[in-house]
Enzyme design. Structure first.
Site, PDB file in Angstrom:
ATOM      1  CE  LYS A  82      16.370  23.719  48.115  1.00 44.08           C
ATOM      2  NZ  LYS A  82      17.085  22.139  47.503  1.00 44.08           N
ATOM      3  CG  MET A 102      23.425  15.815  47.581  1.00 42.66           C
ATOM      4  SD  MET A 102      23.504  15.301  49.024  1.00 42.66           S
ATOM      5  CE  MET A 102      22.762  17.505  48.832  1.00 42.66           C
ATOM      6  NE  ARG A 107      64.573  42.187  37.347  1.00 40.75           N
ATOM      7  CZ  ARG A 107      63.924  41.120  37.893  1.00 40.75           C
ATOM      8  NH1 ARG A 107      63.341  40.849  38.468  1.00 40.75           N
ATOM      9  NH2 ARG A 107      63.692  40.991  36.324  1.00 40.75           N
ATOM     10  CD  GLU A 160      66.029  37.671  42.521  1.00 38.58           C
ATOM     11  OE1 GLU A 160      64.822  37.397  41.509  1.00 38.58           O
ATOM     12  OE2 GLU A 160      66.961  38.055  42.103  1.00 38.58           O
ATOM     13  N   GLY A 182      61.780  39.662  45.876  1.00 37.64           N
ATOM     14  CA  GLY A 182      61.915  38.538  44.365  1.00 37.64           C
ATOM     15  C   GLY A 182      60.485  37.085  44.697  1.00 37.64           C
TER      16      GLY A 182
END
Lengths: 934, 934
Positions: free
Chosen positions: A24, A103, A665, A800, A821
């Site tokens: 700020k 705060m 697959r 995998e 995988g």
């Protein structure tokens, strides 16, 4: 800023010094330097706060502060504590990273009875009293730790008495009484009296802000957001300007563009005769910024100029706080605006069009992960609101998989399949899900569970399928006997319509319209994604199991299919009996076939040797035994039927994807997933037996129970699946490859460019590839001969298992491609079962920071990633032409995509809906940025 | 041997040329060169055979053979095919590696009706006819492929008619008829006539031997033993000598030492008036070699000389074939003798004492893996034989874990625990075992199952505990209702005594004495092992869970305990209720404790800040909630009890092992193992509910079922265990570490040098260590303060997940030691569930050569071994003082031990019984040899 000083005037700092000045404060400095109308002030740096926590108030600080307040007196022509022209101050916290509301801040500081009277004289009594009561209220709470409620009670009683709605309508007499009563409250609750000396007020306020850095909620917030505790806060001290100085004053918030849509219009709201806190408190309804044109035409023009100036300066959308004090504009804060994904995309693209930013910057402005909001089906907003108003919001759970769905509630897989196969969209509602529910999940449009977390089985599978899931919805109470679910008094029956909002985790009764986004037309997103395509090196493919998925993938820009899971194709009710027959007879049938094959090979090897007659007989005997076997015939017939189904599946997908690779697959699922659950069978059989029933039903259940028992495994994830099935029951893979080759040749015949690729899953050792590939290639060759068509079918392997990654150098020469995988690779590398881990311990790990992220969501670079890098390096070394992709859930996660880019993969493959995310993340990776999703 | 020639005279070759000459031929050459009485001959090399298979009979070969036969004629003074003084030949196969019985051999070659008559004239008619019928019989079968049975039938009829027992007693008249009938059989069965030309006989015989290299059983044998197919066989052609030339002739076999015991005495047998094949055929009972002293005193002395000469020459025990022809000795073969483990040890040690070999050679002479025979309990041989004779051999199964056991049969865990806790040894007999049977296995002295292979759950767990297991014993049929097992008509009831021979897989009814070997006294083995200790670099520790195990380990030379598994300590019936109470209340109790801990820490962090009062209240509330919780009190009480048990366990073990390290692994088992099986509970509850019983029994079962359900996991191996439990339920590990520290301090007080080390299992990431270690170390420090004793407790981690191996560099600085948990590491690296893999697919893989060895038995160097090497290298780099061991099943496997040595580990840890194996294998590794077990 002076050497060794702990303070900094606004004109001395700049936007770059957020560390020291807080976000700020730094922006206030920057705006001051730009010449914008910022009330004068200075900053006590975060270094002072740090010093405060280490050794108490830094020596000399107070003297500096006093000197700077005197400077403010000169700048404003007022005097701190002077009843004639009192200077009032705001004292605000502000750290490097925004910690909203954590705060403390004090406004209108400097008021006591004398200065209040002076202020009343200079302005109006009502205004002065309003400031006074605000100050007492805030200072008492923050510095003197007086509880807030008594003050609220006073105001509330006063409004009632005065018969007004808002505090702004209270008159001077009312406010005088309020101030008196506030002082009484302080006297009652505070151990020390309210300081009337403005300097003492200031010193206490600064210390209170310092202290607020370490209040428990601030500590907790920093722990959660991993903000270092020693950053500390800066303190901004600024001359007050007053939006509550009458109806020619006001306060407001302005966005330089619409933060919801990204449209280039000023967007915001303001409240006349109010301080900033009133705008957000909700007590009065603010006016739209558009109305300012009438109320304050001059200010409105001026504000538009400020907005443009700031956006041009920061080159991004700004969120600006301002105050009008008696028709004079002051800017109190600016920061980069938070925005929706929609706005982020539109803003980024339009700023490029406006020449404000470069395309590359635009690509980096949109957090890739947030695109999901734009890509997945969502509930129609208006219809959803209506549902809430009508009391149809049933419950809330964890938003485990985004998207939206509406359909009839079903409570088990059987009902799901029965209803869905009639074309009825269904939502599967379960206490929790296990591998036994996969068929139901495949058939449902969405999944809702009472238990489980976001990496639970239901969540993972459903996410993998790109459907919405809401899990851990504890309000659901299952009553198994009456087939009802009670939810906070409501009753949900099987067949009732419900709707899921997978983004928010909300569950609604009844049907709500879902909207399926379309990014194929000329939209901001599609333009952004085209730019992304120009930057990225990484290819993006889809995980798609059906022709619909494939079409979806194509529309979203998938450059092929990286993972087509064949197991889901077997779950159709007309197919399930066949795969079950295959499984129940596989062992015996495969043994019979193996005997024939062994005999055939021995005979071949024998040549014209003397052993030939014996071997011929052996072959004849083996063939006879096979031919006599009922199991074998049942098995073969079922395989034939499945092959027909598979061929047409593949044909359609290959046709949609023509010209692009489709990686298919071979069967990978644990086999027991195709049978009813062992447990439910055990329960049913136990019950039927207890009833002494000797029904055909019992016999059938017992048969199924036997099959389920024989397929059971202690750890199915480490079990008999993938290429292990392909080796032990060779006919299953043979059937699949034949179906693939036939589909390819069929299309070829019709001059369609089909590019099927065969992926062998769960390979641990090169011997598995060496045993499988020639056999499967032989089938492709045979089909090519039979059909007279010439297609090329590449073979590849999934990486995998850690063993596969470690043996990549041996695997690579055998295949055309690797595909990681990463789901299984993560499971094995960590020894985490994805189905159980979150609930049992992974949730705890994430909560306690034992892992930086869920490794099933964001790829673990240290362990899994190391295996990936090793496999890429050694695989490429052994086979220069090797193509390498990744097809786990990580393929849709931006951070993981950045990793894939850096590890040198060729492509990632993800759910169709996530393709745009992957395209953008891949571009961001290429732009060398590690943009992480929060 | 002539250049480019395919033949080699005996005097030209040597023992080193086994490749070319075959093992048998090379040794004949060697013996010829040594001047021993070897009948003259020559060898057609394996190169000729290879040529034969590639292009047919090598050009010129036949001419060379003819020339060499003429040389034999000169050497013997006889002539091939000459009726006056016919030379007869033997034509034998012989490859580099022994393939006993796989290939063909022809003896007495050169006989036809003329030469037979000539031979009869020179010797005796009976002898000549005996040779003739032998020749026809063998030649017809081998060359002409006539079936064997008709010949046997003729001999059998003839013996009956002559009323004699053996062929040796048949007279010349009988034999004349035999020969005639043999010729008739050939005429009937053979497509071609029996060749009467000796030269044609020879040529056909040589070709038949060549061909026999590729007969199906030879191919199968080579495939099984991984002998290359292109080695090919040599052919030895040698002048016949005749042990059947009357009662002053004979044939025999001689071992230079007793191959069963290793004693240094000549050992063997011989048969007068017989050819070599008669000695082994079993038709006549041979005489002991000792009797030769009387029958052939001169030959006996001469033979002793030959034996000594050969043993000295080859420096190893020899297995010698000899023939006596009319009181003249001929040596026909010598080779290194096969021997038992007992003999191997004794021979090796005594040969060192005799100065024949060096200690290092002695160490390499004993295959380490075979020592198991000497180290494990075994059934008393005599008692076992008696049991067989009495018909008490019940069944045979797979010998899954060696050793022997005798005890009462029990059919489930409950019975096992009930009976065993009364001090009764029990044998657990199950259809198969799962994780639910672990308690039973822990309590049993042995395990017998009907199903499962040698890597099945039962096998693995039992092997890990060093107890015998017999699995896959298909003859067992369980009748659950009557609690009986039927085995081939016998009935086995619970409580019946049975005995297991884990070496052979035999199951006996009744009690059979078991003998526990003792190697601590001055035996050959203990001397050999001391030499081994002098050579090895690798340390050897024991996996020991009980004080008994520890004593056993000490006796066998364990240098400490490398793995003390605490989970087994919880299975005692008096302890089980407590661990169950811990598990059932852990979640809620841990949460309550966590809340107190969080509050405490927040308060500590707050210092004297303003938040203090709020935090103090939070802590008080948390403490109150905990104090009010029934679950927490139950949990705490159970933990206290367990701690007492554990402390005394540890005290005893540490005392036994004083001065040596004892690595104690904190709880690692999946938690559900401590509850009854989920399935059986489900079945029971379903039944009780069906009966509408609202008994307290049902309530209790439902409570257990609920607990079992909450602990259930899809993949327990990848689940909530090890340090994951230590983190989520911290009190369990805290309790264990407190017990360890208290035990250590207690001993220290008594001046006993206790060296406990704490091993944290299943670590995947350094964060787990960082969270656990300081907490646990704090407990040790606290105990030290409380007791005033100063002990050092090292902390280490198991490396059993690929993730841990990959992160070794990060883990190492946090710990004093690594220990590879190679069982789990193998499971995760391959994605193989040890419990299921063998039955489902691993058996198939091993059968089909897809893996060179079972990776759960012999460590997989390529994958798992690579992770081990990486972890060792990176661990050591990060922590120079890191101690590294391995404590999986591989720690007792010689090949894996060699790997561990090469990978630079500090020690291996194995079952106490395997310690001597490990000591020897470690020495062999150090000696730079890769001695693999066959």
């Amino acid at each position: 800023m002076g050497e060794m000083s702990f303070v900094c005037r606004f004109r001395e700092g700049s936007a770059g010094e957020r560390d020291l000045l807080g976000g700020k404060g730094a922006n206030l400095c920057e705006m001051t330097r730009l010449g914008l109308p910022v009330p004068p002030g200075f900053i006590i740096t975060s270094a002072a706060c740090r010093e405060y926590w280490q050794q108490g108030e830094p020596p000399g600080l107070w003297e500096e502060v006093k000197a700077l307040v005197h400077e403010l007196e000169q700048a404003t022509g007022r005097k701190f504590g002077d009843p004639e022209a009192p200077l009032l101050l705001s004292v605000r916290s502000g750290a490097k990273f925004s910690m909203p509301g954590m705060m403390d801040t004090i406004l209108n500081l400097g008021l006591n009875s004398d200065t209040t009277q002076g202020l009343a004289r200079r302005t109006e009594e009502r205004f002065a009293l309003d400031c006074r009561r605000r100050f007492i209220q805030l200072f008492a709470r923050v510095v003197l730790k007086v509880p807030a409620q008594p003050f609220e009670d006073v105001l509330s009683r006063m409004r009632q008495r005065a018969r007004v709605e808002t505090d702004a309508e209270l008159g001077p007499r009312d406010l005088r009484q309020v101030v008196q009563q506030f002082e009484a409250i302080v006297g009652e609750y505070s151990p020390e009296p309210f300081p009337s000396d403005p300097w003492r007020q200031l010193r206490l306020a600064i210390e209170a802000v310092f202290k607020s850095w370490n209040n428990p909620r601030a500590i907790a917030y920093r722990e959660h957001h991993k903000i270092p505790h020693d950053l500390c806060t800066a303190v901004t001290v600024q001359a007050m300007v007053f939006g509550n100085m009458g109806w020619d004053s006001g306060s407001g918030v302005l966005f330089t563009r619409d933060p919801a849509t990204g449209e280039r219009v000023l967007y915001g709201e303001y409240l006349p005769n109010a301080q900033g806190e009133d705008v957000v408190s909700g007590e009065r309804t603010p006016k739209s910024i558009v109305e300012m044109d009438q109320d304050f035409p001059e200010i409105s023009r001026q504000l538009a100029g400020v907005a443009q100036r700031l956006e041009q300066h920061y080159r991004d959308v700004q969120d600006i706080e301002f105050t009008i004090e008696q028709r004079r504009l002051y800017v109190l804060q600016t920061r980069t605006a938070k925005r929706t994904a929609l706005a982020a995309v539109r803003t980024a693209v339009e700023m490029v069009d406006e020449g404000l930013i470069h395309r590359k910057e635009a690509l980096l402005r949109v957090p890739a992960g947030e695109l999901a909001q734009l890509l997945l089906p969502h509930l129609n907003d208006a219809a959803k609101l209506r549902a809430v108003r009508e009391g149809r919001l049933l419950a809330r759970g964890l938003n485990a998989s985004p998207g939206a769905a509406t359909g009839k509630a079903v409570f088990d897989t059987a009902a799901a399949v029965a209803m869905a196969s009639k074309g009825e969209p269904v939502v599967l509602v379960r206490p929790e899900t296990s591998a036994d529910d996969i068929q139901g999940i495949v058939w449902a449009v969405g999944v809702l569970t009472a238990r489980g977390g976001v990496t639970s089985h239901a969540a993972v599978v459903t996410r993998g399928l790109g459907k919405p899931a809401i899990v851990g919805c504890a309000a659901l109470h299952f009553n198994h006997d009456s087939h009802q679910i009670s939810v906070d008094g409501h009753i949900l029956r099987e067949g009732d319509e419900i709707s899921l909002d997978g983004f928010s985790g909300e569950v609604f009764m009844g049907r709500i319209e879902t909207i399926v986004p379309d990014i194929s037309s000329e939209t901001h997103l599609s333009r952004l994604l085209l730019w992304a395509d120009g930057e990225r090196r990484l290819g993006v493919r889809a995980n798609a199991d059906t022709p619909d998925d494939a079409r979806h993938a194509e529309k979203f820009g998938g450059e092929g299919i990286g993972l087509c899971r064949t197991e889901h194709m077997f779950f159709a009710p007309e197919r399930l009996p066949f795969i079950r027959r295959v499984l129940m007879n596989a062992r015996i049938a495969s043994e019979l076939e193996q005997q024939v094959e062994d005999a055939r090979r021995a005979l071949e090897n024998a040549g014209d040797g003397p052993a030939r007659p014996g071997l011929e007989e052996r072959l004849a005997v083996a063939r006879h035994k096979l031919d006599e076997s009922r199991e074998w015939h049942s098995y073969r017939h079922a395989l034939d039927r499945l092959q027909q189904y598979q061929r047409s599946d593949f044909e359609e997908i290959l046709q949609v994807m023509q010209g692009r690779p489709v990686v298919i697959r071979l069967l990978d699922a644990p086999l027991h997933e195709f049978l009813p659950s062992y447990e439910s069978l055990l329960k049913e059989v136990t019950l039927l037996e207890a009833q002494n029933a000797h029904s055909p039903e019992l016999a059938e259940k017992k048969r199924l129970l036997k099959a389920a028992r024989s397929l059971r495994e202690q750890n199915p994830m480490l079990g008999h699946r993938g290429c292990r099935v392909g080796l032990t029951y060779p006919e299953v893979y043979d059937m699949q490859v034949r179906a693939i080759a036939e589909a390819g040749c069929q299309l070829r015949q019709r001059s369609i460019d089909a590019r099927p690729e065969v992926m062998i899953p769960l390979v641990a050792d090169v011997s598995e590839l060496k045993a499988l590939k020639p056999r499967l290639q032989g089938i492709v060759e045979e089909v090519k001969r039979q059909t007279g068509q010439n297609i090329e079918v590449h073979f590849g392997t999934m990486i995998e298992l850690p063993r596969a990654a470690l043996a990549a150098g041996e695997l690579a020469p055998e295949v055309a491609f690797f595909s990681f995988g990463s789901n299984d690779l993560t499971q094995m590398t960590f020894g985490f079962s994805r189905d159980d881990a979150e609930e049992k311990f992974l949730g705890f790990y994430l909560q306690h920071g034992l892992l930086p992220a869920n490794p099933f969501k964001t790829l673990d670079e240290k362990g899994v990633g190391r295996l990936v890098r090793m496999a890429v390096e050694e695989g490429r070394q052994a086979n220069r032409d090797l193509e390498i992709g990744l097809c786990g859930e990580h393929g849709g996660d931006p951070a993981s995509i950045v990793f894939c880019h850096r590890a040198g993969l060729d492509y990632v493959s993800c759910s169709p809906s996530y393709i745009p995310i992957a395209r953008l993340a891949a571009a961001q990776a290429a732009l060398g940025e590690s943009v992480r999703d929060v």
